[in-house]
Design a protein around this motif. Structure first.
Motif, mmCIF file in Angstrom:
data_model
loop_
_atom_site.group_PDB
_atom_site.id
_atom_site.type_symbol
_atom_site.label_atom_id
_atom_site.label_comp_id
_atom_site.label_asym_id
_atom_site.label_seq_id
_atom_site.Cartn_x
_atom_site.Cartn_y
_atom_site.Cartn_z
ATOM 1 N N TRP A 160 0.825 -1.206 0.000
ATOM 2 C CA TRP A 160 0.000 0.000 0.000
ATOM 3 C C TRP A 160 0.857 1.252 0.000
ATOM 4 O O TRP A 160 0.500 2.244 -0.652
ATOM 5 N N VAL A 161 1.984 1.217 0.700
ATOM 6 C CA VAL A 161 2.907 2.354 0.629
ATOM 7 C C VAL A 161 3.375 2.549 -0.814
ATOM 8 O O VAL A 161 3.427 3.674 -1.329
ATOM 9 N N GLY A 162 3.707 1.434 -1.466
ATOM 10 C CA GLY A 162 4.113 1.502 -2.865
ATOM 11 C C GLY A 162 3.006 2.015 -3.762
ATOM 12 O O GLY A 162 3.252 2.775 -4.706
ATOM 13 N N THR A 163 1.771 1.615 -3.469
ATOM 14 C CA THR A 163 0.629 2.100 -4.252
ATOM 15 C C THR A 163 0.476 3.603 -4.102
ATOM 16 O O THR A 163 0.261 4.327 -5.093
ATOM 17 N N PHE A 164 0.579 4.090 -2.867
ATOM 18 C CA PHE A 164 0.529 5.546 -2.653
ATOM 19 C C PHE A 164 1.591 6.244 -3.511
ATOM 20 O O PHE A 164 1.312 7.235 -4.192
ATOM 21 N N GLY A 165 2.801 5.718 -3.446
ATOM 22 C CA GLY A 165 3.904 6.344 -4.162
ATOM 23 C C GLY A 165 3.718 6.335 -5.669
ATOM 24 O O GLY A 165 3.970 7.336 -6.343
ATOM 25 N N LEU A 166 3.262 5.201 -6.214
ATOM 26 C CA LEU A 166 3.083 5.096 -7.668
ATOM 27 C C LEU A 166 1.970 6.008 -8.162
ATOM 28 O O LEU A 166 2.106 6.669 -9.203
ATOM 29 N N VAL A 167 0.863 6.041 -7.443
ATOM 30 C CA VAL A 167 -0.242 6.926 -7.839
ATOM 31 C C VAL A 167 0.210 8.384 -7.798
ATOM 32 O O VAL A 167 -0.058 9.166 -8.716
ATOM 33 N N ASN A 168 0.903 8.744 -6.742
ATOM 34 C CA ASN A 168 1.347 10.130 -6.594
ATOM 35 C C ASN A 168 2.379 10.514 -7.648
ATOM 36 O O ASN A 168 2.376 11.635 -8.158
#
Length: 246
Positions: free
Chosen positions: A215-223
């Motif tokens: 989920w941290v990675g998802t936040f980063g990729l979306v941002n």
């Protein structure tokens, strides 16, 4: 208000403003980058990221049928959004997911409006959103923070000339796009030290059985994706002029 007055207000709000100087796009991007990178400046400006973060939680909660209980904004730039509803399921997942990705997505919307030179409209929408959020604030600092922020945006939108409006709007949008990445890095840094066991990512991991790091990675990729797309929208004019002079 007379018909002419309403017409003037409509034109002011929905009309396109003049194209800002191409160099303004680059200068405001650099300014936003400095604010994000320099710690003392970031500690102050991060309040804007927190407002967007908690606003994202609140909007997602309402859109998924949850009942919004209130929002708190704290002096240390932390925040809390409380909502009532099922503690599991898509609504809760989307509500938790929305926080960290909200600032760059708001910035992306702002970049789209600026791409059409709707600078005043962008500033007025910001005022309206801040007022709607103010209704749900449950602490004094949060209320003061929103009132001050909204007042600054309103004064710029109503009294400033087009050049100042453009500089203010571009800097704000760049800041949301760039600044949305830093909290994700801070989140993982604190998690690695065991200081945020109940973070949004950890709660999502509990609900979905996917690792918190996912989920941290998802936040980063979306941002990051929002930043890239937003940068193209904002810098399109500058790149066009650069190509024309090259």
């Amino acid at each position: 208000m007379s018909t002419d007055g309403l017409t003037d207000l409509w034109d002011k709000l929905f009309g396109a403003q003049p194209d800002p100087p191409a160099m303004l796009v680059l200068v405001t991007a650099l300014l936003a980058l400095v604010v994000v990178a320099v710690r003392p400046l970031w500690r102050i400006a991060r309040n804007a990221i927190t407002i967007a973060h908690e606003g994202g939680h609140a909007l997602a909660a309402l859109l998924t049928g949850r009942k919004l209980r209130g929002i708190r904004l704290e002096f240390d730039t932390s925040g809390l959004t409380l909502s009532a509803g099922r503690p599991t399921g898509p609504g809760m997942i989307l509500t938790l997911l929305a926080g960290y990705i909200a600032p760059p997505l708001v910035g992306l919307l702002g970049a789209w409006l600026l791409g059409g030179n709707r600078i005043t409209l962008l500033l007025w929408l910001a005022v309206v959103l801040l007022l709607l959020m103010l209704i749900n604030i449950r602490n004094v600092f949060g209320a003061v923070s929103l009132v001050v922020t909204g007042a600054i945006v309103f004064v710029v939108s109503w009294y400033a000339n087009p050049q100042v409006q453009a500089a203010f709007a571009y800097t704000g949008v760049w800041f949301l796009l760039i600044g949305g990445l830093r909290p994700v890095g801070e989140l993982q840094k604190l998690r690695s030290r065991g200081r945020m066991p109940e973070s949004d990512a950890d709660q999502l991991a509990h609900l979905t059985h996917l690792p918190a790091l996912f989920w941290v990675g998802t936040f980063g990729l979306v941002n990051l994706a929002a930043l890239v797309v937003g940068a193209f929208l904002l810098a399109g004019q500058w790149l066009t002029e650069l190509g024309a002079t090259g």
